[in-house]
Write a protein that holds these residues in place. Structure first.
Motif, PDB file in Angstrom:
ATOM      1  N   HIS A  67      34.541  69.959  43.067  1.00 30.32           N
ATOM      2  CA  HIS A  67      34.128  70.510  44.363  1.00 30.32           C
ATOM      3  C   HIS A  67      35.326  71.213  45.005  1.00 30.32           C
ATOM      4  O   HIS A  67      35.901  70.730  45.978  1.00 30.32           O
ATOM      5  CB  HIS A  67      33.605  69.392  45.277  1.00 30.32           C
ATOM      6  CG  HIS A  67      32.569  68.529  44.628  1.00 30.32           C
ATOM      7  ND1 HIS A  67      31.243  68.867  44.581  1.00 30.32           N
ATOM      8  CD2 HIS A  67      32.684  67.332  43.973  1.00 30.32           C
ATOM      9  CE1 HIS A  67      30.568  67.920  43.944  1.00 30.32           C
ATOM     10  NE2 HIS A  67      31.420  66.980  43.568  1.00 30.32           N
ATOM     11  N   HIS A  68      35.708  72.352  44.440  1.00 34.52           N
ATOM     12  CA  HIS A  68      36.902  73.050  44.901  1.00 34.52           C
ATOM     13  C   HIS A  68      36.595  74.536  45.093  1.00 34.52           C
ATOM     14  O   HIS A  68      35.647  75.077  44.522  1.00 34.52           O
ATOM     15  CB  HIS A  68      38.039  72.895  43.883  1.00 34.52           C
ATOM     16  CG  HIS A  68      38.583  71.510  43.802  1.00 34.52           C
ATOM     17  ND1 HIS A  68      39.542  71.037  44.671  1.00 34.52           N
ATOM     18  CD2 HIS A  68      38.287  70.482  42.962  1.00 34.52           C
ATOM     19  CE1 HIS A  68      39.820  69.781  44.363  1.00 34.52           C
ATOM     20  NE2 HIS A  68      39.071  69.422  43.327  1.00 34.52           N
ATOM     21  N   ASN A  69      37.436  75.194  45.876  1.00 32.61           N
ATOM     22  CA  ASN A  69      37.359  76.643  46.000  1.00 32.61           C
ATOM     23  C   ASN A  69      38.688  77.258  45.602  1.00 32.61           C
ATOM     24  O   ASN A  69      39.633  76.549  45.231  1.00 32.61           O
ATOM     25  CB  ASN A  69      36.963  77.062  47.428  1.00 32.61           C
ATOM     26  CG  ASN A  69      37.961  76.576  48.475  1.00 32.61           C
ATOM     27  OD1 ASN A  69      39.176  76.664  48.294  1.00 32.61           O
ATOM     28  ND2 ASN A  69      37.441  76.049  49.585  1.00 32.61           N
ATOM     29  N   PRO A 125      33.950  62.680  44.415  1.00 35.48           N
ATOM     30  CA  PRO A 125      34.263  63.053  45.812  1.00 35.48           C
ATOM     31  C   PRO A 125      34.962  61.948  46.589  1.00 35.48           C
ATOM     32  O   PRO A 125      35.604  62.208  47.604  1.00 35.48           O
ATOM     33  CB  PRO A 125      32.885  63.374  46.408  1.00 35.48           C
ATOM     34  CG  PRO A 125      31.893  62.667  45.536  1.00 35.48           C
ATOM     35  CD  PRO A 125      32.499  62.666  44.160  1.00 35.48           C
ATOM     36  N   SER A 151      37.597  78.280  39.835  1.00 38.43           N
ATOM     37  CA  SER A 151      36.910  77.293  40.679  1.00 38.43           C
ATOM     38  C   SER A 151      35.432  77.206  40.315  1.00 38.43           C
ATOM     39  O   SER A 151      34.858  76.109  40.267  1.00 38.43           O
ATOM     40  CB  SER A 151      37.082  77.635  42.157  1.00 38.43           C
ATOM     41  OG  SER A 151      36.381  78.812  42.509  1.00 38.43           O
ATOM     42  N   SER A 157      36.593  64.893  39.760  1.00 37.73           N
ATOM     43  CA  SER A 157      35.266  65.337  40.192  1.00 37.73           C
ATOM     44  C   SER A 157      34.603  64.346  41.143  1.00 37.73           C
ATOM     45  O   SER A 157      33.614  64.679  41.805  1.00 37.73           O
ATOM     46  CB  SER A 157      34.358  65.556  38.980  1.00 37.73           C
ATOM     47  OG  SER A 157      34.041  64.319  38.347  1.00 37.73           O
ATOM     48  N   ASN A 215      33.645  73.853  38.977  1.00 35.81           N
ATOM     49  CA  ASN A 215      32.538  73.290  39.749  1.00 35.81           C
ATOM     50  C   ASN A 215      31.259  73.200  38.928  1.00 35.81           C
ATOM     51  O   ASN A 215      30.539  72.198  38.975  1.00 35.81           O
ATOM     52  CB  ASN A 215      32.299  74.122  41.004  1.00 35.81           C
ATOM     53  CG  ASN A 215      33.463  74.053  41.979  1.00 35.81           C
ATOM     54  OD1 ASN A 215      34.300  73.158  41.901  1.00 35.81           O
ATOM     55  ND2 ASN A 215      33.543  75.005  42.891  1.00 35.81           N
TER      56      ASN A 215
END
Length: 483
Positions: free
Chosen positions: A172-174, A307, A162, A305, A166
């Motif tokens: 925008h990830h975890n 959003p 992640s 990517s 990023n």
């Protein structure tokens, strides 16, 4: 270890052939004559270099050629040995045997095999990976290593993925949006099985990547092909399709470097796709199969990517970064319902991934080995790309169209005349060259182009094969062209 065999060889500096190739061909001759039997150990590179009074690197290059062509094998800490299974190369077709038998023998010992863009295994950090694997295995307590972990993969490894996505790809990830798989094909299969039902439709690029198509069809989805031009998939055709078909569940794309044509999806089309995805509520499945090797200023950021995009699945792989045989892929999505389905299915078919290998790769990421390798490999492949482009300009400029790719490990070659690819591929097989038949990229009508990969092939083989391909095009186009 005794190595009784001695190389009877004198360097001929008058020959155009490089010294290391002279050495390699001499050893091949001794193997073919039976003087060197399977299992026999060759002299160490230092000893042979001293004997021939040449630089050791020259001997190492000769041995690497022999390893690549599978005449010999390298055994760690033991040396170089003649292979048990030797290549079989035939100069021409024997009329007493069937064509199928002939092609089988050729395929068992191809001189040059143009794959779909594999990396060069010679520069892969295999030793570092093996060392990290042993260290992880030895230092972890048995209760830690032998128990089951998450079906989505090691948590720390997912955190590292992640962070990479990023920081390097603007996403925008975890770690909770990621599932680690055994290669990108498993990621595609799990996604298809969890996303599609019988009667659903998925839009695909044409030409495109058939293994993904197979995964979608196996899940019961119907493929809807859309053509590709110099700016990627034609979004105007997608728009018209969406107005008439209410069963479109997803679109599958390779937007960074379209497979097989290598074109990049334009920004305008990316933005339009995001708008359409949000409006019609279909998922964008983005296969970013070779993001790492980019030769321009910076790679184009993934569609995932943005959003604004509501429904996406991003698929990537570590196979080209660390080692070709490494089966670690990953999929990324914010759709937690879909991710749960994927995890439940993963537990049924595979329980979990290779946790030890994930930890080993994680160690390479943390100590900078992966970053160092990518930097080294990018320079290596850029030089190789430029070498191939010069060969294409010299030999194929008048008979085929091609462009200089900004990254990746392949060129897309389009002959100026529409060809019969059954004939072309057979003519190349007769010269011990194998290319992927364009039907493997095509939905219905066979596309008039082929993918010339260069990552895993030596410069000598590339030069030899491109000359042969050009010769076939120049000599045979009037005979095999289709009006």
């Amino acid at each position: 270890m005794l190595r009784p065999w001695k190389l009877e060889f004198e360097i001929d500096k008058k020959l155009d052939k490089a010294v290391y190739l002279q050495i390699a061909d001499t050893i091949i001759g001794d193997i073919q004559s039976g003087r060197l039997q399977s299992g026999v150990a060759l002299p160490g590179s230092r000893n042979l270099a001293l004997l021939l009074k040449i630089n050791r690197n020259t001997v190492v290059e000769a041995y690497q050629v022999l390893i690549n062509e599978e005449w010999v094998i390298s055994k760690e800490r033991k040396g170089i040995f003649v292979s048990d299974q030797l290549p079989v190369l035939k100069a021409r077709f024997n009329k007493n045997e069937s064509e199928d038998e002939y092609k089988t023998e050729i395929n068992n010992g191809l001189l040059i095999n143009f794959d779909d863009g594999h990396p060069d295994s010679k520069i892969a950090p295999v030793a570092e990976l093996a060392r990290a694997y042993r260290q992880i295995f030895n230092r972890k307590a048995k209760w830690q290593m032998m128990g089951y972990s998450s079906e989505h993969g090691d948590l720390e490894f997912r955190k590292a993925i992640s962070q990479m996505l990023n920081h390097q790809r603007g996403m925008h990830h975890n770690e909770h949006d990621i599932s680690i798989t055994r290669g990108s094909q498993m990621a595609m299969f799990l996604t298809a099985q969890s996303l599609f039902s019988n009667g659903d439709c998925v839009i695909v690029e044409n030409p495109g990547y058939q293994p993904a198509w197979n995964a979608f069809e196996y899940a019961g989805a119907k493929l809807l092909p859309i053509s590709v031009d110099e700016d990627g998939i034609i979004v105007e055709d997608i728009t018209q399709l969406l107005k008439t078909n209410k069963n479109i569940k997803a679109i599958y794309l390779t937007p960074h470097r379209q497979y097989p044509t290598t074109v990049t999806l334009s920004l305008a089309r990316r933005l339009k796709l995001i708008e359409l995805s949000n409006e019609y509520n279909f998922t964008i499945i983005e296969d970013d199969y070779d993001n790492e090797f980019h030769f321009g200023y910076r790679p184009i950021l993934p569609i995932s990517s943005f959003p604004e995009l509501k429904n996406s699945v991003y698929v990537g792989t570590m196979s080209k970064v660390v080692a070709p045989a490494l089966r670690i892929g990953y999929l990324v999505t914010k759709n937690q319902e879909l991710l749960k389905k994927i995890g439940d299915l993963r537990k049924i078919i595979d329980v979990q991934g290779d946790v030890i290998m994930e930890q080993a790769v994680l160690q390479l990421i943390k100590d900078g080995a992966v970053k160092k390798h990518i930097k080294k490999a990018t320079i290596h492949y850029k030089n190789k790309r430029d070498f191939v482009y010069a060969l294409l300009e010299k030999h194929l400029k008048n008979t085929a169209d091609f462009t200089l790719p900004e990254g990746g490990l392949a060129f897309w070659i389009v002959p100026k005349v529409k060809l019969n690819w059954d004939i072309v591929t057979n003519l190349l097989l007769d010269k011990n060259i194998k290319i992927i038949h364009p039907e493997q990229f095509s939905f219905n009508e066979v596309v008039n182009g082929f993918r010339l990969s260069y990552g895993s092939i030596s410069e000598e083989q590339l030069e030899q094969s491109i000359k042969i391909i050009a010769g076939i095009f120049n000599d045979q186009i009037p005979a095999i062209g289709i009006s």
